[in-house]
Every structure is written in structure tokens, then in C-alpha cells.
Motif scaffolding. Structure first.
Motif, PDB file in Angstrom:
ATOM      1  N   LEU A  42       0.827  -1.208   0.000  1.00 37.86           N
ATOM      2  CA  LEU A  42       0.000   0.000   0.000  1.00 37.86           C
ATOM      3  C   LEU A  42       0.863   1.260   0.000  1.00 37.86           C
ATOM      4  N   ARG A  43       2.047   1.183   0.601  1.00 38.38           N
ATOM      5  CA  ARG A  43       2.925   2.342   0.619  1.00 38.38           C
ATOM      6  C   ARG A  43       3.372   2.697  -0.796  1.00 38.38           C
ATOM      7  N   PHE A  44       3.641   1.686  -1.616  1.00 38.66           N
ATOM      8  CA  PHE A  44       4.061   1.954  -2.987  1.00 38.66           C
ATOM      9  C   PHE A  44       2.880   2.322  -3.877  1.00 38.66           C
ATOM     10  N   ALA A  48       0.772   6.063  -6.533  1.00 44.28           N
ATOM     11  CA  ALA A  48       0.118   5.898  -7.836  1.00 44.28           C
ATOM     12  C   ALA A  48      -1.346   6.311  -7.765  1.00 44.28           C
ATOM     13  N   TRP A  49      -2.024   5.932  -6.665  1.00 45.69           N
ATOM     14  CA  TRP A  49      -3.426   6.323  -6.510  1.00 45.69           C
ATOM     15  C   TRP A  49      -3.561   7.837  -6.369  1.00 45.69           C
ATOM     16  N   ALA A  50      -2.636   8.461  -5.655  1.00 42.62           N
ATOM     17  CA  ALA A  50      -2.678   9.918  -5.499  1.00 42.62           C
ATOM     18  C   ALA A  50      -2.448  10.617  -6.838  1.00 42.62           C
ATOM     19  N   ALA A  51      -1.498  10.118  -7.620  1.00 45.45           N
ATOM     20  CA  ALA A  51      -1.236  10.716  -8.933  1.00 45.45           C
ATOM     21  C   ALA A  51      -2.429  10.531  -9.858  1.00 45.45           C
ATOM     22  N   ALA A  52      -3.046   9.361  -9.816  1.00 46.62           N
ATOM     23  CA  ALA A  52      -4.217   9.117 -10.661  1.00 46.62           C
ATOM     24  C   ALA A  52      -5.380  10.012 -10.246  1.00 46.62           C
TER      25      ALA A  52
END
Length: 76
Positions: A42-44, A48-52
Motif C-alpha cells: 500500500l505504501r508503494f 500511484a493512486w494519489a497521482a491518478a
């Protein structure tokens, strides 16, 4: 012979006979336990979720501004 049969024969000659695979995996073992998602993954994935999410917000906000500016146009 149908055209699909002709195509399959031609494909078999060119590539060789391909093994048949089912499109959905069939699991007969019901006793498998589902493992929880490890926190290290989840840390990695969080970045990616924040950028998306940020790019989706920017896109929708841009579309909103474009449509809002279209309201100001008047037909000649």
C-alpha cells in the motif's frame, strides 16, 4: 468447410497447434484462505493512486472550465 475452419487450418500450419485454454480459471479448492493485502504494498501504491486522483481532478476541472466558457459564446 466454413471460412473459420479454413482460417484455423491455415493458422495451424503457420503456428502449429495451440493449446486450448479456458478463459476463466476454475478453482475447486474452497478451503483457500484469502491473505490480507500487505501494508508495504500500500505504501508503494499510494503514490500511484494519489497521482491518478490528481490527474483525474485536473482533467474534470479543465472540462468544467471549458464548458463554462462555452456558455459565453453567442451565435452570430
Amino acid at each position: 468447410m466454413s471460412s473459420f475452419g479454413n482460417f484455423q487450418t491455415l493458422l495451424d500450419q503457420q503456428v502449429g497447434t495451440l493449446p486450448k485454454r479456458s478463459s476463466w480459471p476454475i478453482h475447486t479448492d474452497k478451503s483457500k484462505k484469502q491473505r490480507p493485502i500487505p501494508l508495504s504494498s500500500l505504501r508503494f501504491q499510494g503514490a500511484a493512486w494519489a497521482a491518478a486522483g490528481g490527474s483525474m481532478y485536473a482533467t474534470l476541472h479543465g472540462v468544467f472550465k471549458i464548458f463554462r466558457n462555452f456558455r459565453g459564446l453567442r451565435y452570430i
